[in-house]
Design a protein around this motif. Structure first.
Motif, PDB file in Angstrom:
ATOM      1  N   SER A  22      -2.709   2.164   6.037  1.00  0.00           N
ATOM      2  CA  SER A  22      -4.089   2.551   6.306  1.00  0.00           C
ATOM      3  C   SER A  22      -5.055   1.491   5.783  1.00  0.00           C
ATOM      4  O   SER A  22      -4.671   0.585   5.046  1.00  0.00           O
ATOM      5  N   ARG A  23      -6.303   1.655   6.150  1.00  0.00           N
ATOM      6  CA  ARG A  23      -7.333   0.734   5.677  1.00  0.00           C
ATOM      7  C   ARG A  23      -7.526   0.866   4.165  1.00  0.00           C
ATOM      8  O   ARG A  23      -7.761  -0.118   3.466  1.00  0.00           O
ATOM      9  N   GLY A  24      -7.403   2.077   3.635  1.00  0.00           N
ATOM     10  CA  GLY A  24      -7.514   2.280   2.191  1.00  0.00           C
ATOM     11  C   GLY A  24      -6.436   1.516   1.427  1.00  0.00           C
ATOM     12  O   GLY A  24      -6.702   0.899   0.393  1.00  0.00           O
ATOM     13  N   ALA A  25      -5.201   1.550   1.945  1.00  0.00           N
ATOM     14  CA  ALA A  25      -4.121   0.780   1.322  1.00  0.00           C
ATOM     15  C   ALA A  25      -4.398  -0.711   1.422  1.00  0.00           C
ATOM     16  O   ALA A  25      -4.095  -1.471   0.496  1.00  0.00           O
ATOM     17  N   ALA A  26      -4.997  -1.134   2.524  1.00  0.00           N
ATOM     18  CA  ALA A  26      -5.330  -2.552   2.687  1.00  0.00           C
ATOM     19  C   ALA A  26      -6.410  -2.975   1.689  1.00  0.00           C
ATOM     20  O   ALA A  26      -6.347  -4.082   1.137  1.00  0.00           O
ATOM     21  N   HIS A  27      -7.389  -2.111   1.447  1.00  0.00           N
ATOM     22  CA  HIS A  27      -8.405  -2.413   0.431  1.00  0.00           C
ATOM     23  C   HIS A  27      -7.746  -2.583  -0.933  1.00  0.00           C
ATOM     24  O   HIS A  27      -8.070  -3.501  -1.688  1.00  0.00           O
ATOM     25  N   CYS A  28      -6.815  -1.685  -1.235  1.00  0.00           N
ATOM     26  CA  CYS A  28      -6.089  -1.757  -2.507  1.00  0.00           C
ATOM     27  C   CYS A  28      -5.304  -3.071  -2.583  1.00  0.00           C
ATOM     28  O   CYS A  28      -5.286  -3.729  -3.624  1.00  0.00           O
ATOM     29  N   GLY A  29      -4.651  -3.459  -1.498  1.00  0.00           N
ATOM     30  CA  GLY A  29      -3.904  -4.705  -1.470  1.00  0.00           C
ATOM     31  C   GLY A  29      -4.792  -5.919  -1.664  1.00  0.00           C
ATOM     32  O   GLY A  29      -4.421  -6.872  -2.362  1.00  0.00           O
ATOM     33  N   LEU A  30      -5.977  -5.894  -1.062  1.00  0.00           N
ATOM     34  CA  LEU A  30      -6.922  -7.002  -1.237  1.00  0.00           C
ATOM     35  C   LEU A  30      -7.375  -7.107  -2.691  1.00  0.00           C
ATOM     36  O   LEU A  30      -7.422  -8.200  -3.258  1.00  0.00           O
ATOM     37  N   VAL A  31      -7.686  -5.956  -3.303  1.00  0.00           N
ATOM     38  CA  VAL A  31      -8.127  -5.957  -4.701  1.00  0.00           C
ATOM     39  C   VAL A  31      -7.000  -6.453  -5.607  1.00  0.00           C
ATOM     40  O   VAL A  31      -7.223  -7.302  -6.481  1.00  0.00           O
ATOM     41  N   TRP A  59      -1.832 -16.053   7.179  1.00  0.00           N
ATOM     42  CA  TRP A  59      -1.198 -14.820   7.643  1.00  0.00           C
ATOM     43  C   TRP A  59      -2.204 -13.934   8.387  1.00  0.00           C
ATOM     44  O   TRP A  59      -1.894 -13.372   9.430  1.00  0.00           O
ATOM     45  N   PHE A  60      -3.429 -13.821   7.842  1.00  0.00           N
ATOM     46  CA  PHE A  60      -4.470 -13.037   8.506  1.00  0.00           C
ATOM     47  C   PHE A  60      -4.804 -13.636   9.871  1.00  0.00           C
ATOM     48  O   PHE A  60      -4.925 -12.913  10.860  1.00  0.00           O
ATOM     49  N   ALA A  61      -4.960 -14.960   9.924  1.00  0.00           N
ATOM     50  CA  ALA A  61      -5.278 -15.614  11.198  1.00  0.00           C
ATOM     51  C   ALA A  61      -4.157 -15.415  12.212  1.00  0.00           C
ATOM     52  O   ALA A  61      -4.415 -15.181  13.408  1.00  0.00           O
ATOM     53  N   LEU A  62      -2.912 -15.499  11.768  1.00  0.00           N
ATOM     54  CA  LEU A  62      -1.778 -15.270  12.660  1.00  0.00           C
ATOM     55  C   LEU A  62      -1.759 -13.835  13.159  1.00  0.00           C
ATOM     56  O   LEU A  62      -1.561 -13.583  14.353  1.00  0.00           O
ATOM     57  N   ALA A  63      -1.976 -12.875  12.254  1.00  0.00           N
ATOM     58  CA  ALA A  63      -2.013 -11.461  12.652  1.00  0.00           C
ATOM     59  C   ALA A  63      -3.153 -11.207  13.633  1.00  0.00           C
ATOM     60  O   ALA A  63      -2.981 -10.487  14.619  1.00  0.00           O
ATOM     61  N   LEU A  64      -4.309 -11.813  13.388  1.00  0.00           N
ATOM     62  CA  LEU A  64      -5.444 -11.639  14.298  1.00  0.00           C
ATOM     63  C   LEU A  64      -5.141 -12.241  15.664  1.00  0.00           C
ATOM     64  O   LEU A  64      -5.473 -11.654  16.700  1.00  0.00           O
ATOM     65  N   THR A  65      -4.477 -13.379  15.681  1.00  0.00           N
ATOM     66  CA  THR A  65      -4.104 -14.001  16.950  1.00  0.00           C
ATOM     67  C   THR A  65      -3.141 -13.117  17.731  1.00  0.00           C
ATOM     68  O   THR A  65      -3.299 -12.938  18.946  1.00  0.00           O
ATOM     69  N   VAL A  66      -2.160 -12.541  17.044  1.00  0.00           N
ATOM     70  CA  VAL A  66      -1.193 -11.664  17.708  1.00  0.00           C
ATOM     71  C   VAL A  66      -1.892 -10.419  18.249  1.00  0.00           C
ATOM     72  O   VAL A  66      -1.657 -10.009  19.391  1.00  0.00           O
ATOM     73  N   SER A  77      -9.585  -5.061  16.295  1.00  0.00           N
ATOM     74  CA  SER A  77      -8.560  -6.096  16.140  1.00  0.00           C
ATOM     75  C   SER A  77      -8.613  -6.712  14.743  1.00  0.00           C
ATOM     76  O   SER A  77      -7.576  -6.999  14.142  1.00  0.00           O
ATOM     77  N   ILE A  78      -9.813  -6.886  14.214  1.00  0.00           N
ATOM     78  CA  ILE A  78      -9.956  -7.421  12.848  1.00  0.00           C
ATOM     79  C   ILE A  78      -9.379  -6.427  11.839  1.00  0.00           C
ATOM     80  O   ILE A  78      -8.686  -6.816  10.897  1.00  0.00           O
ATOM     81  N   GLU A  79      -9.647  -5.145  12.053  1.00  0.00           N
ATOM     82  CA  GLU A  79      -9.113  -4.125  11.153  1.00  0.00           C
ATOM     83  C   GLU A  79      -7.589  -4.103  11.189  1.00  0.00           C
ATOM     84  O   GLU A  79      -6.930  -4.016  10.144  1.00  0.00           O
ATOM     85  N   ARG A  80      -7.004  -4.218  12.375  1.00  0.00           N
ATOM     86  CA  ARG A  80      -5.543  -4.207  12.476  1.00  0.00           C
ATOM     87  C   ARG A  80      -4.933  -5.421  11.786  1.00  0.00           C
ATOM     88  O   ARG A  80      -3.900  -5.320  11.121  1.00  0.00           O
ATOM     89  N   ALA A  81      -5.565  -6.588  11.918  1.00  0.00           N
ATOM     90  CA  ALA A  81      -5.072  -7.787  11.241  1.00  0.00           C
ATOM     91  C   ALA A  81      -5.228  -7.648   9.729  1.00  0.00           C
ATOM     92  O   ALA A  81      -4.364  -8.082   8.960  1.00  0.00           O
ATOM     93  N   TYR A  82      -6.319  -7.040   9.282  1.00  0.00           N
ATOM     94  CA  TYR A  82      -6.570  -6.805   7.854  1.00  0.00           C
ATOM     95  C   TYR A  82      -5.501  -5.886   7.271  1.00  0.00           C
ATOM     96  O   TYR A  82      -4.938  -6.150   6.204  1.00  0.00           O
ATOM     97  N   VAL A  83      -5.190  -4.815   7.985  1.00  0.00           N
ATOM     98  CA  VAL A  83      -4.159  -3.882   7.523  1.00  0.00           C
ATOM     99  C   VAL A  83      -2.789  -4.557   7.536  1.00  0.00           C
ATOM    100  O   VAL A  83      -1.984  -4.357   6.623  1.00  0.00           O
ATOM    101  N   ALA A  84      -2.536  -5.410   8.533  1.00  0.00           N
ATOM    102  CA  ALA A  84      -1.256  -6.124   8.580  1.00  0.00           C
ATOM    103  C   ALA A  84      -1.128  -7.103   7.420  1.00  0.00           C
ATOM    104  O   ALA A  84      -0.034  -7.365   6.930  1.00  0.00           O
ATOM    105  N   THR A  85      -2.247  -7.649   6.953  1.00  0.00           N
ATOM    106  CA  THR A  85      -2.217  -8.628   5.868  1.00  0.00           C
ATOM    107  C   THR A  85      -2.140  -7.967   4.496  1.00  0.00           C
ATOM    108  O   THR A  85      -1.368  -8.404   3.639  1.00  0.00           O
TER     109      THR A  85
END
Length: 92
Positions: A22-31, A59-66, A77-85
């Motif tokens: 989820s986006r919440g988990a991605a925020h946690c990962g970024l922090v 990795w983010f740029a690659l995920a966004l490209t995919v 699409s940015i959110e999906r790449a963010y969550v993938a990263t």
């Protein structure tokens, strides 16, 4: 659809649910990534944080490209790449 295909479809559905993030988990990962890079930078200098931060940026740029190549558009699409990263924090 025969019984074998139903079992495979159910297994794939369960695996997708297990690996979903989820986006919440991605925020946690970024922090967590930012804090870890800050700590490493404080004790060891800027070399490794820049290298590791660059790897995350690539990795983010690659995920966004995919995601864009598969038809994703706009902020979704940015959110999906963010969550993938950074969504890996869900499994900590």
């Amino acid at each position: 659809m025969n019984a074998y295909e139903r079992v495979l479809a159910e297994d794939r559905r369960v695996l997708r649910e297990l690996l979903r993030s989820s986006r919440g988990a991605a925020h946690c990962g970024l922090v967590l990534t930012s804090v870890a890079l800050g700590v490493v930078g404080y004790f060891d200098g800027p070399r490794w944080p820049l290298i590791i931060g660059g790897v995350f940026a690539v990795w983010f740029a690659l995920a966004l490209t995919v995601v864009r190549h598969r038809g994703g558009r706009g902020w979704k699409s940015i959110e999906r790449a963010y969550v993938a990263t950074f969504g890996w924090a869900q499994w900590l």
